[in-house]
Design a protein around this motif. Structure first.
Motif, mmCIF file in Angstrom:
data_model
loop_
_atom_site.group_PDB
_atom_site.id
_atom_site.type_symbol
_atom_site.label_atom_id
_atom_site.label_comp_id
_atom_site.label_asym_id
_atom_site.label_seq_id
_atom_site.Cartn_x
_atom_site.Cartn_y
_atom_site.Cartn_z
ATOM 1 N N VAL A 174 0.884 -1.107 -0.166
ATOM 2 C CA VAL A 174 0.070 0.051 -0.048
ATOM 3 C C VAL A 174 0.827 1.243 0.001
ATOM 4 O O VAL A 174 2.040 1.435 0.829
ATOM 5 C CB VAL A 174 -0.890 -0.061 1.148
ATOM 6 N N VAL A 175 0.789 2.112 -0.958
ATOM 7 C CA VAL A 175 1.552 3.246 -0.950
ATOM 8 C C VAL A 175 0.555 4.387 -0.859
ATOM 9 O O VAL A 175 -0.378 4.983 -1.776
ATOM 10 C CB VAL A 175 2.156 3.555 -2.174
ATOM 11 N N LEU A 176 0.801 5.448 0.150
ATOM 12 C CA LEU A 176 -0.145 6.526 0.495
ATOM 13 C C LEU A 176 0.769 7.844 0.269
ATOM 14 O O LEU A 176 1.964 8.011 0.892
ATOM 15 C CB LEU A 176 -0.399 6.582 2.102
ATOM 16 N N ALA A 177 0.587 8.592 -0.720
ATOM 17 C CA ALA A 177 1.149 9.738 -1.163
ATOM 18 C C ALA A 177 0.265 10.942 -1.063
ATOM 19 O O ALA A 177 -0.574 11.095 -1.401
ATOM 20 C CB ALA A 177 1.488 9.461 -2.804
ATOM 21 N N ASP A 178 0.951 11.772 0.103
ATOM 22 C CA ASP A 178 0.392 13.056 0.443
ATOM 23 C C ASP A 178 0.766 14.078 -0.204
ATOM 24 O O ASP A 178 1.732 14.736 0.042
ATOM 25 C CB ASP A 178 0.207 13.165 1.906
ATOM 26 N N GLU A 179 0.104 14.756 -1.183
ATOM 27 C CA GLU A 179 0.267 15.884 -1.995
ATOM 28 C C GLU A 179 1.803 16.065 -2.474
ATOM 29 O O GLU A 179 2.650 17.032 -2.379
ATOM 30 C CB GLU A 179 0.219 17.149 -0.888
ATOM 31 N N VAL A 180 2.022 15.008 -3.121
ATOM 32 C CA VAL A 180 3.733 14.842 -3.434
ATOM 33 C C VAL A 180 4.045 15.610 -4.797
ATOM 34 O O VAL A 180 5.014 15.448 -5.249
ATOM 35 C CB VAL A 180 4.022 13.238 -3.440
ATOM 36 N N THR A 181 3.102 16.307 -5.353
ATOM 37 C CA THR A 181 3.402 16.976 -6.475
ATOM 38 C C THR A 181 3.045 18.636 -6.453
ATOM 39 O O THR A 181 3.236 19.073 -7.019
ATOM 40 C CB THR A 181 2.443 16.479 -7.704
ATOM 41 N N SER A 182 2.980 18.952 -5.024
ATOM 42 C CA SER A 182 2.632 20.279 -4.781
ATOM 43 C C SER A 182 3.713 21.375 -5.063
ATOM 44 O O SER A 182 3.361 22.413 -5.470
ATOM 45 C CB SER A 182 1.982 20.560 -3.191
ATOM 46 N N GLU A 183 4.918 21.035 -5.208
ATOM 47 C CA GLU A 183 5.987 21.897 -5.335
ATOM 48 C C GLU A 183 6.693 21.600 -6.683
ATOM 49 O O GLU A 183 7.868 22.039 -6.932
ATOM 50 C CB GLU A 183 6.981 21.813 -4.151
ATOM 51 N N ASN A 188 7.793 17.531 -14.058
ATOM 52 C CA ASN A 188 7.992 16.399 -12.724
ATOM 53 C C ASN A 188 6.748 16.011 -12.244
ATOM 54 O O ASN A 188 6.808 14.932 -11.646
ATOM 55 C CB ASN A 188 9.012 17.262 -11.692
ATOM 56 N N ARG A 189 5.873 16.760 -12.322
ATOM 57 C CA ARG A 189 4.617 16.269 -11.908
ATOM 58 C C ARG A 189 4.044 15.280 -12.731
ATOM 59 O O ARG A 189 3.519 14.115 -12.013
ATOM 60 C CB ARG A 189 3.482 17.382 -12.100
#
Length: 235
Positions: A174-183, A188-189
């Motif tokens: 299970v991979v939980l990614a929290d706002e990992v594209t915000s910056e 890169n997004r």
């Protein structure tokens, strides 16, 4: 959020539960004695798919991912992986639940490569595993040239990609990614979205919290949080 969206429910496709299936059942989530952040949340994250969790700032996206990661225990209801209720973060880690936090959680005194290698070793990987996975994940995020730089020497976007590289190197169920594209910039997004899709393709259940509607649209399903409740934007 349109009123036509159906409420979240536990109805899933019939068949056996696959390894890495994460279920949240009628959960109430709150911090301490405060008011509930979310109530009555029921959702399943399934292996092989990317589930977007959307909502405005403060809607509860991080709260929900923290509960899915075993960081926050529900006041009511349950969070389980493959039918096993989570009892805390260490238990979730033992069940191969990887959390990539919004605040990257990197150790400033270590280099980018060391942050990844230490995490692989801490979760049972061998030194050879750590070297290989570190190199592979940094390359996948375009960070090979920053491997030996201290975290404080990296830009915000590079730090965010390093945190993602660390998470990918752990090979979670299970991979939980929290706002990992915000910056991140657009290129890169897209790289990150492709990598999250690759995680699902290898069989992981991926949950991606984002406020970016374009990023959410690239996911298989979308759960929207607002006013303390969860509804399906796209079931």
């Amino acid at each position: 959020m349109s009123g036509a969206a159906p409420p979240v429910n536990s109805t899933e496709a019939e068949g056996e539960t696959m390894k890495g299936t994460l279920t949240v059942e009628d959960a109430e989530l709150r911090y301490g004695d405060g008011d509930p952040v979310l109530s009555g949340v029921t959702v399943t994250a399934r292996p092989g798919e990317v589930l977007a969790v959307t909502g405005t700032s403060g809607a509860g996206k991080t709260t929900l991912l923290n509960a899915m990661a075993g960081v926050l225990q529900p006041r009511a209801g349950s969070v389980a992986v493959d039918g096993t209720p989570l009892t805390g973060r260490d238990h979730a880690v033992s069940l191969k639940v990887v959390l990539i936090p919004q605040e990257n959680g990197l150790a400033a005194i270590l280099t980018a490569a060391e942050n990844i290698s230490v995490a692989v070793l801490a979760t049972g990987g061998t030194p050879a595993d750590a070297r290989r996975r570190t190199a592979e994940s940094l390359e996948a995020l375009g960070l090979s040239g920053q491997a030996n730089q201290l975290i404080d020497e990296l830009s915000g976007g590079q730090q965010q990609r390093t945190a993602l590289a660390r998470g990918l190197a752990l090979h979670g169920d299970v991979v939980l990614a929290d706002e990992v594209t915000s910056e991140l910039d657009a290129a890169n997004r897209q790289r990150v979205l492709d990598l999250l899709r690759a995680e699902a393709a290898r069989g992981a259940a991926v949950v991606f919290a984002t406020h970016d509607p374009e990023a959410a649209a690239a996911c298989d399903r979308e759960l929207h949080l607002a006013d303390g409740a969860a509804t399906w934007a796209r079931p």
